[in-house]
Scaffold this motif. Structure first.
Motif, PDB file in Angstrom:
ATOM      1  N   ALA A  92       0.844  -1.197   0.000  1.00  0.00           N
ATOM      2  CA  ALA A  92       0.000   0.000   0.000  1.00  0.00           C
ATOM      3  C   ALA A  92       0.876   1.242   0.000  1.00  0.00           C
ATOM      4  CB  ALA A  92      -0.898   0.001   1.239  1.00  0.00           C
ATOM      5  N   ASP A  93       0.345   2.301  -0.562  1.00  0.00           N
ATOM      6  CA  ASP A  93       0.997   3.603  -0.511  1.00  0.00           C
ATOM      7  C   ASP A  93       0.841   4.129   0.916  1.00  0.00           C
ATOM      8  OD1 ASP A  93       1.785   6.251  -0.634  1.00  0.00           O
ATOM      9  OD2 ASP A  93       0.316   6.829  -2.160  1.00  0.00           O
ATOM     10  N   PRO A  94       1.928   4.345   1.651  1.00  0.00           N
ATOM     11  CA  PRO A  94       1.790   4.781   3.046  1.00  0.00           C
ATOM     12  C   PRO A  94       1.068   6.122   3.186  1.00  0.00           C
ATOM     13  CG  PRO A  94       4.109   4.793   2.383  1.00  0.00           C
ATOM     14  CD  PRO A  94       3.340   4.159   1.280  1.00  0.00           C
ATOM     15  N   ALA A  95       1.180   6.992   2.183  1.00  0.00           N
ATOM     16  CA  ALA A  95       0.505   8.289   2.259  1.00  0.00           C
ATOM     17  C   ALA A  95      -1.018   8.141   2.189  1.00  0.00           C
ATOM     18  CB  ALA A  95       1.000   9.202   1.142  1.00  0.00           C
ATOM     19  N   SER A  96      -1.512   6.995   1.678  1.00  0.00           N
ATOM     20  CA  SER A  96      -2.954   6.785   1.567  1.00  0.00           C
ATOM     21  C   SER A  96      -3.564   6.201   2.845  1.00  0.00           C
ATOM     22  CB  SER A  96      -3.256   5.843   0.398  1.00  0.00           C
ATOM     23  OG  SER A  96      -2.858   4.509   0.727  1.00  0.00           O
ATOM     24  N   LEU A  97      -2.737   5.767   3.775  1.00  0.00           N
ATOM     25  CA  LEU A  97      -3.255   5.077   4.962  1.00  0.00           C
ATOM     26  C   LEU A  97      -4.106   5.951   5.875  1.00  0.00           C
ATOM     27  CD1 LEU A  97      -0.274   2.728   5.831  1.00  0.00           C
ATOM     28  CD2 LEU A  97      -2.450   2.143   4.735  1.00  0.00           C
ATOM     29  N   PRO A  98      -3.762   7.225   6.109  1.00  0.00           N
ATOM     30  CA  PRO A  98      -4.641   8.021   6.979  1.00  0.00           C
ATOM     31  C   PRO A  98      -6.079   8.093   6.477  1.00  0.00           C
ATOM     32  CG  PRO A  98      -2.524   9.105   6.779  1.00  0.00           C
ATOM     33  CD  PRO A  98      -2.527   7.953   5.791  1.00  0.00           C
ATOM     34  N   ALA A  99      -6.279   8.309   5.195  1.00  0.00           N
ATOM     35  CA  ALA A  99      -7.638   8.383   4.645  1.00  0.00           C
ATOM     36  C   ALA A  99      -8.331   7.033   4.730  1.00  0.00           C
ATOM     37  CB  ALA A  99      -7.601   8.878   3.201  1.00  0.00           C
ATOM     38  N   ALA A 100      -7.590   5.951   4.453  1.00  0.00           N
ATOM     39  CA  ALA A 100      -8.180   4.610   4.530  1.00  0.00           C
ATOM     40  C   ALA A 100      -8.601   4.282   5.957  1.00  0.00           C
ATOM     41  CB  ALA A 100      -7.180   3.578   4.014  1.00  0.00           C
ATOM     42  N   ALA A 101      -7.754   4.633   6.932  1.00  0.00           N
ATOM     43  CA  ALA A 101      -8.070   4.354   8.332  1.00  0.00           C
ATOM     44  C   ALA A 101      -9.228   5.214   8.814  1.00  0.00           C
ATOM     45  CB  ALA A 101      -6.839   4.573   9.201  1.00  0.00           C
ATOM     46  N   GLU A 102      -9.322   6.432   8.313  1.00  0.00           N
ATOM     47  CA  GLU A 102     -10.449   7.297   8.691  1.00  0.00           C
ATOM     48  C   GLU A 102     -11.756   6.743   8.134  1.00  0.00           C
ATOM     49  OE1 GLU A 102     -12.045  11.819   7.895  1.00  0.00           O
ATOM     50  OE2 GLU A 102      -9.877  11.496   8.026  1.00  0.00           O
ATOM     51  N   ALA A 103     -11.709   6.217   6.909  1.00  0.00           N
ATOM     52  CA  ALA A 103     -12.909   5.674   6.270  1.00  0.00           C
ATOM     53  C   ALA A 103     -13.368   4.371   6.931  1.00  0.00           C
ATOM     54  CB  ALA A 103     -12.646   5.444   4.783  1.00  0.00           C
ATOM     55  N   ASP A 104     -12.415   3.573   7.433  1.00  0.00           N
ATOM     56  CA  ASP A 104     -12.757   2.268   8.023  1.00  0.00           C
ATOM     57  C   ASP A 104     -11.814   1.982   9.192  1.00  0.00           C
ATOM     58  OD1 ASP A 104     -13.768  -0.233   8.524  1.00  0.00           O
ATOM     59  OD2 ASP A 104     -13.068  -1.132   6.647  1.00  0.00           O
ATOM     60  N   PRO A 105     -11.965   2.696  10.314  1.00  0.00           N
ATOM     61  CA  PRO A 105     -11.004   2.567  11.415  1.00  0.00           C
ATOM     62  C   PRO A 105     -10.916   1.164  12.004  1.00  0.00           C
ATOM     63  CG  PRO A 105     -12.880   3.933  12.067  1.00  0.00           C
ATOM     64  CD  PRO A 105     -13.012   3.678  10.599  1.00  0.00           C
ATOM     65  N   GLY A 106     -11.987   0.413  11.956  1.00  0.00           N
ATOM     66  CA  GLY A 106     -11.983  -0.941  12.507  1.00  0.00           C
ATOM     67  C   GLY A 106     -11.190  -1.937  11.689  1.00  0.00           C
ATOM     68  N   ALA A 107     -10.737  -1.530  10.504  1.00  0.00           N
ATOM     69  CA  ALA A 107      -9.973  -2.431   9.639  1.00  0.00           C
ATOM     70  C   ALA A 107      -8.473  -2.341   9.880  1.00  0.00           C
ATOM     71  CB  ALA A 107     -10.276  -2.132   8.175  1.00  0.00           C
ATOM     72  N   TYR A 108      -8.031  -1.346  10.658  1.00  0.00           N
ATOM     73  CA  TYR A 108      -6.600  -1.097  10.832  1.00  0.00           C
ATOM     74  C   TYR A 108      -6.212  -1.143  12.304  1.00  0.00           C
ATOM     75  CZ  TYR A 108      -6.806   0.267   5.976  1.00  0.00           C
ATOM     76  OH  TYR A 108      -6.994   0.248   4.618  1.00  0.00           O
ATOM     77  N   ALA A 109      -5.018  -1.647  12.563  1.00  0.00           N
ATOM     78  CA  ALA A 109      -4.488  -1.682  13.929  1.00  0.00           C
ATOM     79  C   ALA A 109      -4.277  -0.248  14.420  1.00  0.00           C
ATOM     80  CB  ALA A 109      -3.169  -2.458  13.962  1.00  0.00           C
ATOM     81  N   PRO A 110      -4.539   0.025  15.688  1.00  0.00           N
ATOM     82  CA  PRO A 110      -4.478   1.409  16.171  1.00  0.00           C
ATOM     83  C   PRO A 110      -3.088   2.032  16.153  1.00  0.00           C
ATOM     84  CG  PRO A 110      -4.887  -0.113  17.980  1.00  0.00           C
ATOM     85  CD  PRO A 110      -4.981  -0.906  16.722  1.00  0.00           C
ATOM     86  N   TRP A 111      -2.038   1.227  16.097  1.00  0.00           N
ATOM     87  CA  TRP A 111      -0.682   1.777  16.070  1.00  0.00           C
ATOM     88  C   TRP A 111      -0.180   2.071  14.651  1.00  0.00           C
ATOM     89  CZ3 TRP A 111      -1.930  -3.199  17.470  1.00  0.00           C
ATOM     90  CH2 TRP A 111      -1.527  -4.212  16.584  1.00  0.00           C
ATOM     91  N   LEU A 112      -0.876   1.586  13.635  1.00  0.00           N
ATOM     92  CA  LEU A 112      -0.358   1.663  12.268  1.00  0.00           C
ATOM     93  C   LEU A 112      -0.071   3.100  11.827  1.00  0.00           C
ATOM     94  CD1 LEU A 112       0.452   0.305   9.629  1.00  0.00           C
ATOM     95  CD2 LEU A 112      -1.958   0.410   8.937  1.00  0.00           C
ATOM     96  N   LEU A 113      -0.988   4.021  12.083  1.00  0.00           N
ATOM     97  CA  LEU A 113      -0.767   5.396  11.629  1.00  0.00           C
ATOM     98  C   LEU A 113       0.393   6.046  12.371  1.00  0.00           C
ATOM     99  CD1 LEU A 113      -4.372   6.774  11.061  1.00  0.00           C
ATOM    100  CD2 LEU A 113      -2.776   5.775   9.413  1.00  0.00           C
ATOM    101  N   GLY A 114       0.543   5.763  13.655  1.00  0.00           N
ATOM    102  CA  GLY A 114       1.636   6.348  14.420  1.00  0.00           C
ATOM    103  C   GLY A 114       2.998   5.882  13.939  1.00  0.00           C
ATOM    104  N   VAL A 115       3.144   4.593  13.672  1.00  0.00           N
ATOM    105  CA  VAL A 115       4.447   4.094  13.216  1.00  0.00           C
ATOM    106  C   VAL A 115       4.722   4.541  11.781  1.00  0.00           C
ATOM    107  CG1 VAL A 115       4.440   2.158  14.841  1.00  0.00           C
ATOM    108  CG2 VAL A 115       3.602   1.790  12.505  1.00  0.00           C
ATOM    109  N   THR A 116       3.670   4.638  10.975  1.00  0.00           N
ATOM    110  CA  THR A 116       3.836   5.112   9.601  1.00  0.00           C
ATOM    111  C   THR A 116       4.236   6.585   9.589  1.00  0.00           C
ATOM    112  OG1 THR A 116       2.198   3.510   8.826  1.00  0.00           O
ATOM    113  CG2 THR A 116       2.695   5.345   7.356  1.00  0.00           C
TER     114      THR A 116
END
Length: 197
Positions: free
Chosen positions: A165-189
């Motif tokens: 995945a493009d790391p720059a796209s992860l914030p929008a993806a996590a905002e759209a479906d927060p339950g699909a992503y681990a809670p630490w993913l955005l912080g480490v990215t």
């Protein structure tokens, strides 16, 4: 915390399919500065309210700058079936973070020989709404490079799926479906994205 207290708090029942040996491995408790202040089992460290302990997160990038994500296996005791970075884990007491991370990459994904560069620490606390377990991690973030066509040999007890995945796209993806992503993913990215490459 005494050894007797730790022993009396070991799990009587694990989630189906969970590896009991991993839940009983030891981790280092840490203070706010990341200094070791004690040792408990993985299970005790992740029992509510959660005890701050040393962990690591490995990020793997391919030549195009895409980041490898893994979907955590359904039998994980914390945040199962959520998308996360390449792998995570805990160094054993007195084990270096880099040694532990290299071993975990091999165990979870069959990836070896990747040079890992420390990026910094992401400290967070998150409670899993499904299992009630708590992540309270002093999380050392490491970055490695891997060819997009590298052969992965994922352990199905650890990894349900993988994707780039493009790391720059992860914030929008996590905002759209927060339950699909681990809670630490955005912080480490974010640690990786804020660092000059």
């Amino acid at each position: 915390m005494s050894e007797e207290t730790v022993a009396t708090r070991l799990p009587e029942v694990l989630l189906p399919g969970a590896a009991p040996d991993r839940e009983q491995q030891l981790v280092e408790l840490v203070d706010e500065q990341g200094d070791t202040v004690g040792v408990v089992t993985v299970e005790v460290a992740h029992t509510s309210p959660g005890l701050a302990h040393r962990a690591f997160s490995v990020l793997l990038l391919d030549g195009a700058g895409r980041m490898l994500l893994q979907q955590r296996a359904a039998v994980k005791t914390r945040f199962p079936l959520r998308w996360a970075n390449a792998c995570c884990g805990h160094p054993a007491p007195a084990q270096t973070v880099t040694e532990a991370a290299a071993a975990r990459l091999s165990e979870e994904l069959g990836v070896t020989g990747v040079e890992l560069t420390p990026l910094g620490v992401h400290r967070y606390r998150a409670e899993d709404p499904v299992t009630g377990r708590v992540e309270h991690e002093h999380d050392h973030v490491l970055l490695g490079r891997l060819a997009a066509d590298a052969k992965l040999d994922a352990d199905p007890a650890e990894v349900a799926d993988t994707r780039w995945a493009d790391p720059a796209s992860l914030p929008a993806a996590a905002e759209a479906d927060p339950g699909a992503y681990a809670p630490w993913l955005l912080g480490v990215t974010r640690l990786m994205l804020e660092r000059p490459m």
